[in-house]
Design a protein around this motif. Structure first.
Motif, short mmCIF file in Angstrom:
data_model
loop_
_atom_site.label_atom_id
_atom_site.label_comp_id
_atom_site.label_asym_id
_atom_site.label_seq_id
_atom_site.Cartn_x
_atom_site.Cartn_y
_atom_site.Cartn_z
N PRO A 174 38.59 32.81 44.05
CA PRO A 174 39.77 31.93 44.08
C PRO A 174 39.37 30.48 44.39
O PRO A 174 38.40 30.23 45.11
CB PRO A 174 40.63 32.53 45.18
CG PRO A 174 40.22 33.97 45.24
CD PRO A 174 38.75 33.96 44.95
N GLU A 175 40.17 29.57 43.86
CA GLU A 175 39.88 28.13 43.98
C GLU A 175 40.31 27.56 45.33
O GLU A 175 41.37 27.92 45.86
CB GLU A 175 40.59 27.36 42.87
CG GLU A 175 40.12 27.73 41.47
CD GLU A 175 38.66 27.49 41.23
OE1 GLU A 175 38.11 26.47 41.71
OE2 GLU A 175 38.02 28.34 40.58
N ASP A 223 43.34 24.43 43.72
CA ASP A 223 43.99 24.65 42.44
C ASP A 223 44.98 23.51 42.20
O ASP A 223 45.64 23.04 43.12
CB ASP A 223 44.72 26.00 42.45
CG ASP A 223 45.41 26.27 41.13
OD1 ASP A 223 44.71 26.55 40.15
OD2 ASP A 223 46.66 26.21 41.09
N TYR A 273 48.65 25.26 42.94
CA TYR A 273 48.90 25.98 44.19
C TYR A 273 48.07 25.51 45.38
O TYR A 273 48.20 26.04 46.47
CB TYR A 273 48.66 27.48 43.98
CG TYR A 273 49.62 28.06 42.96
CD1 TYR A 273 50.94 28.34 43.31
CD2 TYR A 273 49.21 28.29 41.66
CE1 TYR A 273 51.83 28.85 42.38
CE2 TYR A 273 50.10 28.80 40.72
CZ TYR A 273 51.40 29.07 41.08
OH TYR A 273 52.28 29.55 40.17
N LYS A 322 45.10 25.55 47.76
CA LYS A 322 44.11 26.57 48.09
C LYS A 322 44.69 27.95 47.74
O LYS A 322 45.70 28.36 48.30
CB LYS A 322 43.76 26.51 49.58
CG LYS A 322 42.59 27.38 49.96
CD LYS A 322 42.32 27.38 51.46
CE LYS A 322 41.99 25.99 51.95
NZ LYS A 322 41.68 25.95 53.39
N GLU A 323 44.02 28.64 46.81
CA GLU A 323 44.50 29.95 46.40
C GLU A 323 44.20 31.00 47.47
O GLU A 323 43.25 30.86 48.23
CB GLU A 323 43.84 30.37 45.08
CG GLU A 323 44.25 29.52 43.89
CD GLU A 323 43.57 29.92 42.61
OE1 GLU A 323 44.16 29.66 41.55
OE2 GLU A 323 42.45 30.48 42.64
N TYR A 337 47.77 40.03 41.56
CA TYR A 337 47.17 38.73 41.90
C TYR A 337 46.03 38.42 40.95
O TYR A 337 45.91 37.30 40.46
CB TYR A 337 46.71 38.72 43.36
CG TYR A 337 45.97 37.46 43.77
CD1 TYR A 337 46.49 36.20 43.51
CD2 TYR A 337 44.75 37.52 44.42
CE1 TYR A 337 45.82 35.04 43.88
CE2 TYR A 337 44.06 36.38 44.81
CZ TYR A 337 44.60 35.14 44.53
OH TYR A 337 43.94 34.00 44.89
N PHE A 360 43.41 34.24 38.54
CA PHE A 360 44.19 34.51 39.74
C PHE A 360 45.62 33.98 39.56
O PHE A 360 45.83 32.94 38.96
CB PHE A 360 43.53 33.87 40.96
CG PHE A 360 42.13 34.40 41.19
CD1 PHE A 360 41.95 35.62 41.81
CD2 PHE A 360 41.02 33.69 40.79
CE1 PHE A 360 40.67 36.13 42.01
CE2 PHE A 360 39.74 34.19 40.99
CZ PHE A 360 39.56 35.42 41.60
N HIS A 361 46.58 34.71 40.11
CA HIS A 361 47.99 34.34 39.98
C HIS A 361 48.66 34.31 41.35
O HIS A 361 49.35 35.25 41.75
CB HIS A 361 48.70 35.34 39.06
CG HIS A 361 48.31 35.16 37.63
ND1 HIS A 361 49.07 34.43 36.75
CD2 HIS A 361 47.21 35.55 36.94
CE1 HIS A 361 48.47 34.39 35.58
NE2 HIS A 361 47.34 35.08 35.66
N PRO A 362 48.50 33.18 42.07
CA PRO A 362 49.11 33.05 43.39
C PRO A 362 50.63 33.17 43.37
O PRO A 362 51.23 33.53 44.37
CB PRO A 362 48.70 31.65 43.85
CG PRO A 362 47.52 31.30 43.02
CD PRO A 362 47.68 32.02 41.73
N GLU A 363 51.26 32.90 42.24
CA GLU A 363 52.71 32.95 42.16
C GLU A 363 53.27 34.35 42.46
O GLU A 363 54.42 34.45 42.89
CB GLU A 363 53.21 32.47 40.79
CG GLU A 363 52.91 33.41 39.64
CD GLU A 363 51.54 33.21 38.98
OE1 GLU A 363 51.31 33.82 37.93
OE2 GLU A 363 50.72 32.44 39.52
#
Length: 183
Positions: free
Chosen positions: A66-67, A70, A73, A75-76, A169, A175-178
């Motif tokens: 994870p970034e 991002d 978002y 920090k993921e 996720y 990656f999908h933090p949403e």
């Protein structure tokens, strides 16, 4: 008597070869690796090192973490854990090495693409085992360890470790933090 001398000489030769073999350094036992010096850890899958006397960014081959920043978002989730884990392993290492694959040594951002070894432990493998990375960016011919990485990823996913502990996720496109944001 001559037969006994030959047998003793052979045993002595075998013993000497074993002793010499035990004294080889990892660099001598694996000529595909190049020792580097750490400058800093950028995130879970990127670091800066001194390579051939020059400061270089290194991107870990075949994995993605994870970034830290991002564009949407920030920090993921699990980005700090991945960075901290990488930094902890590397900062106290006696030996940090790069191993290049058969394809290009650099990506489109001019970063070195390599497998990173920390005191003989492959960093990509360690991150995957902790559930802090996914297998990604598979571009042949840089695929030497991809099958092993996928097996490790499957085990971490089955155990719901780290990034795999949150349903949806991690998806094929990243990656999908949403999915962690409540409506």
């Amino acid at each position: 008597m001559n037969h006994q001398f030959t047998l003793k000489a052979m045993l002595l030769l075998i013993l000497l070869l074993m002793l010499v073999g035990c004294q080889l350094t990892p660099q001598e036992t694996d000529p595909n690796r190049t020792q580097v010096q750490l400058i800093r850890t950028i995130d879970g899958d990127t670091l800066t090192v001194t390579y051939n006397g020059k400061q270089e960014k290194v991107r870990l081959l075949l994995i993605d973490t994870p970034e830290m920043s991002d564009s949407i978002y920030g920090k993921e989730p699990y980005a700090q854990e991945a960075k901290s884990y990488t930094a902890k392993l590397i900062q106290n290492a006696e030996r940090l090495e790069l191993e290049f694959d058969d394809g290009p040594e650099r990506d489109k951002y001019s970063r070195l693409l390599a497998y990173v070894y920390v005191d003989g432990i492959m960093l990509q493998e360690a991150l995957l085992k902790q559930g802090l990375a996914r297998v990604a960016y598979i571009y042949p011919p840089n695929v030497r360890h991809v099958d092993m990485f996928k097996e490790i990823e499957d085990k971490s996913q089955d155990m719901a470790l780290g990034i795999w502990s949150v349903e949806d996720y991690v998806q094929k496109d990243g990656f999908h933090p949403e999915v962690m944001i409540e409506p």
